[in-house]
Design an enzyme around this catalytic site. Sequence first.
Site, PDB file in Angstrom:
ATOM      1  N   HIS A 436       0.716  -1.269  -0.055  1.00 54.54           N
ATOM      2  CA  HIS A 436      -0.142   0.070  -0.145  1.00 54.54           C
ATOM      3  C   HIS A 436       0.930   1.396   0.098  1.00 54.54           C
ATOM      4  O   HIS A 436       0.619   2.047  -1.133  1.00 54.54           O
ATOM      5  CB  HIS A 436      -0.894   0.024   1.011  1.00 54.54           C
ATOM      6  CG  HIS A 436      -1.917   1.333   1.496  1.00 54.54           C
ATOM      7  ND1 HIS A 436      -3.098   1.097   1.259  1.00 54.54           N
ATOM      8  CD2 HIS A 436      -1.579   2.303   1.639  1.00 54.54           C
ATOM      9  CE1 HIS A 436      -3.588   2.375   1.385  1.00 54.54           C
ATOM     10  NE2 HIS A 436      -2.792   3.217   1.698  1.00 54.54           N
ATOM     11  N   GLU A 437       1.825   1.284   0.855  1.00 52.02           N
ATOM     12  CA  GLU A 437       2.917   2.537   1.002  1.00 52.02           C
ATOM     13  C   GLU A 437       3.590   2.571  -0.224  1.00 52.02           C
ATOM     14  O   GLU A 437       3.885   3.503  -0.765  1.00 52.02           O
ATOM     15  CB  GLU A 437       3.432   2.389   2.476  1.00 52.02           C
ATOM     16  CG  GLU A 437       2.841   2.451   3.547  1.00 52.02           C
ATOM     17  CD  GLU A 437       1.765   3.670   3.601  1.00 52.02           C
ATOM     18  OE1 GLU A 437       2.220   4.931   2.961  1.00 52.02           O
ATOM     19  OE2 GLU A 437       0.520   3.593   4.288  1.00 52.02           O
TER      20      GLU A 437
HETATM   21 ZN    ZN Z   1      -2.843   5.170   1.880  1.00 53.68          ZN
END
Ligand code: ZN
Length: 625
Positions: A436-437
């Site tokens: 996600h990051e």
């Molecule tokens: Zn995010």
Amino acid sequence: MNNDKKRRLGSVLPLLLVPVLLISIITFFMNSSSKEKELTYYDVVEMFRNDKIDSYELNLSSGVLTYQLRDEKVQRKYSVPSISLFYEDVHDYVVEYNKTHADTPVQYNYKAGSSNSWLLSLLPTMICIGVLAVLMFVMTRRMNQSIMSESNRTMSFGKARVRKNEGGKKVTFADVAGADEEKEELSEIVEFLKDSEKYNALGARIPKGVLLVGPPGTGKTLLAKAVAGEANAPFLSISGSDFLEMYVGVGASRVRDLFAQAKKSAPAIIFIDEIDAVGRHRGAGMGGGHDEREQTLNQMLVEMDGFVENEGVIVIAATNRPDILDPALLRPGRFDRQITVGYPDIKGRVEILKVHARNKSLAPDVNLEDIARSTVGFTGADLENLLNEAALLSARKGLKAITKSEIEEATIKVVVGTEKKSHKISDKEKRITAYHEAGHAIATHFLEGQDPVHQVSIVPRGMAGGYTMSLPLEDKLYRSKKYMEDDIVTLLGGRVAEKIVFDDITTGASNDIERASEMARNMVTKYGMSDNLGPITFGSGHNEVFLGKDYGTVRNYSEEIAKDIDEEVRSIISTAYQRCESLLKEHRDKLDELAEYLIKNEKIDGVDFEKLMNGTLDKGVDDHA
Ligand code: ZN
Ligand code: ADP
Ligand code: MG
């Protein structure tokens, strides 16, 4: 301390004896004149019943009975314990006697005591009360001096709990870094307080009230104190929330007291912090109607109208919610001048950091400009907190000076709350967060014009599972349409990466999506950036400030336009989504690489991130982690 107490008690005890002595002397004196020998109550009643009384007089307030017996010439006195009882015991006999001896009736005159004897009878009580009052006064004074001086509190209710400028160190404009415009606007007030004659001679009208508006921690209180300090005027401050803890009517009387004190020591500054606590739109409070807050507010309005301009009292109030203030407060002659105290810009941040670094030892590798650059959106209070946290960290580590690494640690601490290393997250969660990051970071990196990535982390902090921080090279006043579109792409990066890699999505992206949607909607309705709808503002842009209501934006467009707006917003988002998808698919290798690095190391800083993107990062170093 104990000895001290004993001595104090020793000096008070003889004083306590005074009223006791006085009372006994007086009662002895009075009784000696009213009673010759010991008579009981029944002796006296018997005299009535046995028809011994020739005439008598009863003082109804003192209960002193003056009587004369038939066979005596002298008047006697007796103090009746209960007048009503005596009346009952004696009345029938008197009436009976008068019936049978119509020629010589008993003087039946209950005398409603003359003021003289009434006062006289109260004398012992009054003296006693007087002496006790003096004693109480002396004792409370002593207690105040010994105990109260420690906690500096006043026992009085109606008195404003005023904090005057503590004699010690004076705050001046030099202590307020940055904020040049705010200081400039306030310097006029300073001039007036310093030399009101000059302004009066010219007939210049100086505002009675100045409202400082700004988010918490931006230095409103500090500015108000600095005005007082610069002008060498007393600073009487009270917080709006102080009023809320009060009993009915006390708030209003405190306001009265506050203004009275200020007038006495004019030129002076009254500072009302958190004025929104009392100055809330009337009728909007809970319970409505005439509550305590409303009374306090009314009193405040009365006081502000009551003092004449140029009397030398200036009221400065602070709030971060001007929108909920009662409009009456903002009328001319009250808080008609507003000064917005905003977030400091990069220059301001450097200055603030300099002020608070004055008494701290910094290692040579600490560059205040770098800190300032990476702290967009920090208030003065945040920056002070940052340096303080860094100092604490250095102390804990036993360092002689604050180094760059403590500064960085402290920055993150201030931004995202305390690090929660102990919170164990599952490998699957960690993988998802890493991708996600990484999605955010890769999108940011490969979009031209986006700020360089400063740090990526998957260590959970506060509410966030991880974060990607980019570092702006300069403060931006305007943002272009293209920049905003790219922003939306980077916001979606997390969600898109999850979808590509796991073919599933999580709730972790909800905040990203919210922000992306809001940005897209603002582009259409606020900034007129949609080609289809044109440069029109839909809904009134400002949040109905000063109407004092939180209704949000007012809709001023048709259902049809509403549909078009939704359409536009959706199209902006879906275009951004597709761009993000192709971007991440194109750089899938880098996405995987970064995610793997994060899973292993949990964190990457800007320098290593660049190296990783260039393929020059020596990964062997990190294998031990
Ligand atoms: Zn995010
Ligand atoms: P506010 O009243 O706006 O909430 P304060 O005046 O109480 O903010 O500020 C809190 C602290 O933050 C101050 O005591 C000061 O240490 C620091 N601070 C805020 N703004 C500045 C500034 N412009 N210069 C220096 N210090 C500041
Ligand atoms: Mg404050």
